[in-house]
Write an enzyme that holds these catalytic residues in place. Structure first.
Site, PDB file in Angstrom:
ATOM      1  N   CYS A 101       0.807  -1.283   0.015  1.00 32.68           N
ATOM      2  CA  CYS A 101      -0.094  -0.022   0.015  1.00 32.68           C
ATOM      3  C   CYS A 101       0.946   1.338   0.029  1.00 32.68           C
ATOM      4  CB  CYS A 101      -0.928  -0.041   1.259  1.00 32.68           C
ATOM      5  SG  CYS A 101      -1.937   1.372   1.410  1.00 32.68           S
ATOM      6  N   CYS A 223      -7.114  -3.319   7.303  1.00 32.88           N
ATOM      7  CA  CYS A 223      -8.174  -2.488   7.433  1.00 32.88           C
ATOM      8  C   CYS A 223      -9.649  -3.087   6.611  1.00 32.88           C
ATOM      9  CB  CYS A 223      -8.043  -1.164   6.800  1.00 32.88           C
ATOM     10  SG  CYS A 223      -7.955  -1.232   4.755  1.00 32.88           S
TER      11      CYS A 223
END
Length: 422
Positions: A101, A223
């Site tokens: 990410c 997440c």
């Protein structure tokens, strides 16, 4: 009179990024806060805190009296991070989506958005890390053309910026930044928390009306999974592939599982009917079996040799001493906050490296990143693609019987018995 520098700060809705923005304001910069939405909670029926995090980030901007922007990278995150996450698990590897990410989203998509759309002179994040540049040096950096070819020309980027460990060694997050490819982005990034401890950051938040983020639990894990059961989540996307749990010591079948890709080396295996805990030590990708051993310190869990993918070197690609000698002493870790392990790197012609640890380490797993350090500097990282034989295998003299731990499409430069070509 010099113009006020514009810094765009990534806000997660947590205390670290909030204090980072506050400190930038105190330094007299024009600060803009940006919240990145990377996962669409409407895609799932589970719990996702993105909306609450966005509200908290907006409130931070109100308290600090700075502009707030929200940008969506849901599509980019799915294509570059989550799809890679699924592909890695399908191959039986253990990926680290946080590292991916940072590479594709925060220091690529967000960086370009901040510079091109918001006119940023620099970006900032709440990571506990440092670079070799002081703030004013960051603002003096000019755009550097993206390198072409396998390696960067070491004369093309002079005085490349280095990624350095934070003052708070326990909270240090260079591990997660070790795949940031763009020198252009790194040389225009400020890490306001690099010289601070977590406790001092909390103190700053408490003294500056940031109680709403100070009281939040620190985000852990992925997440997109939230509070859901990891196995159930993964099986929503990957087809079950039932197999057996097999004892590494006597090949006895101990139970069944729903898919070998659901387990990582070192993980406790949930096998019904057994009194003592058993741990995953090998995986057979052909038969789909998972080999397990009793005791958390079983020698089958320990290895001292691995091979990576082509290493991403942050400042010098590859380091001059490694090019000259084909070998280099340094340290590495493959999990955040684990102690650094002394090792020797052996460079292959394709840019991959063999890593020989000075002592055997527990629970190495393919798909994880081996992150390399020399003193305070984070040199870069490579994905672990192959493991050497375990201490248990070597004790039994079965080096040739080592179970394959990578996809056939990722064949390395093999040495005898998985040893590096010295």
């Amino acid at each position: 009179m010099q113009a006020v520098r514009h810094v765009v700060c990534a806000l997660s809705g947590g205390v670290d990024s909030a204090v980072a923005a506050l400190l930038l304001r105190r330094r007299g910069y024009q600060v803009t806060g940006v919240f990145m939405k990377n996962w669409d909670s409407l895609d799932e029926h589970g719990v996702c805190t993105a909306d609450k995090d966005c509200e908290d980030a907006y409130r931070v901007c109100q308290i600090l009296d700075i502009p707030f922007h929200q940008v969506s990278y849901v599509k980019e995150y799915w294509n570059d991070v989550f799809s890679d996450f699924l592909n890695e698990y399908e191959k039986g590897r253990t990926p680290n989506p946080d590292i991916v990410c940072n590479k594709h989203i925060k220091f690529s998509c967000f960086f370009h958005y901040a510079v091109d759309n918001l006119g940023a002179d620099a970006i900032a994040t709440g990571h506990y890390a440092r670079t070799s540049l002081e703030d004013e040096e960051v603002f003096e950096q000019k755009h550097i053309k993206k390198p072409e070819g396998l390696f960067r020309n070491r004369f093309e980027v002079r005085n490349a910026v280095k990624l350095l460990q934070a003052a708070d060694s326990f909270k240090g997050q260079t591990f997660f930044l070790s795949q940031v490819f763009s020198q252009d982005a790194l040389r225009r990034t400020i890490f306001p928390l690099g010289g601070l401890t977590k406790e001092f950051v909390k103190k700053i938040a408490a003294e500056n009306r940031l109680h709403h983020v100070l009281q939040k639990k620190e985000s852990m894990g992925m997440c997109f999974i939230g509070k859901r059961n990891f196995e159930h989540f993964l099986l929503q996307y990957l087809q079950p592939r039932p197999g057996h749990f097999i004892s590494i010591e006597d090949n006895k079948v101990l139970g069944t599982h729903k898919g070998w890709f659901l387990y990582t080396l070192g993980q406790r295996a949930n096998i019904g009917g057994l009194r003592e805990p058993w741990y995953v030590v090998e995986k057979d990708s052909v038969k789909g079996d998972v080999f397990v051993a009793p005791r958390t310190d079983h020698p089958a869990l320990y290895r001292d040799l691995l091979r990576t993918s082509r290493v991403h070197w942050i400042a010098e690609e590859p380091p001059a001493v490694l090019v000259r000698d084909k070998m280099m002493e340094c340290h590495f870790r493959f999990r955040h906050q684990m102690a650094l392990v002394p090792c020797v790197l052996t460079l292959n012609q394709d840019g991959t490296v063999w890593v020989t640890a000075v002592q055997a380490v527990r629970a190495l797993a393919t798909g994880q990143f081996a992150v390399f350090y020399k003193g305070d500097e984070c040199l870069g990282s490579g994905k672990i693609l192959r493991l050497g034989p375990s201490a248990y295998t070597l004790q039994k003299g079965q080096c040739g019987a080592e179970v394959a731990t990578e996809s056939p499409t990722d064949s390395p430069e093999d040495g005898p018995g998985l040893s590096p070509l010295l």
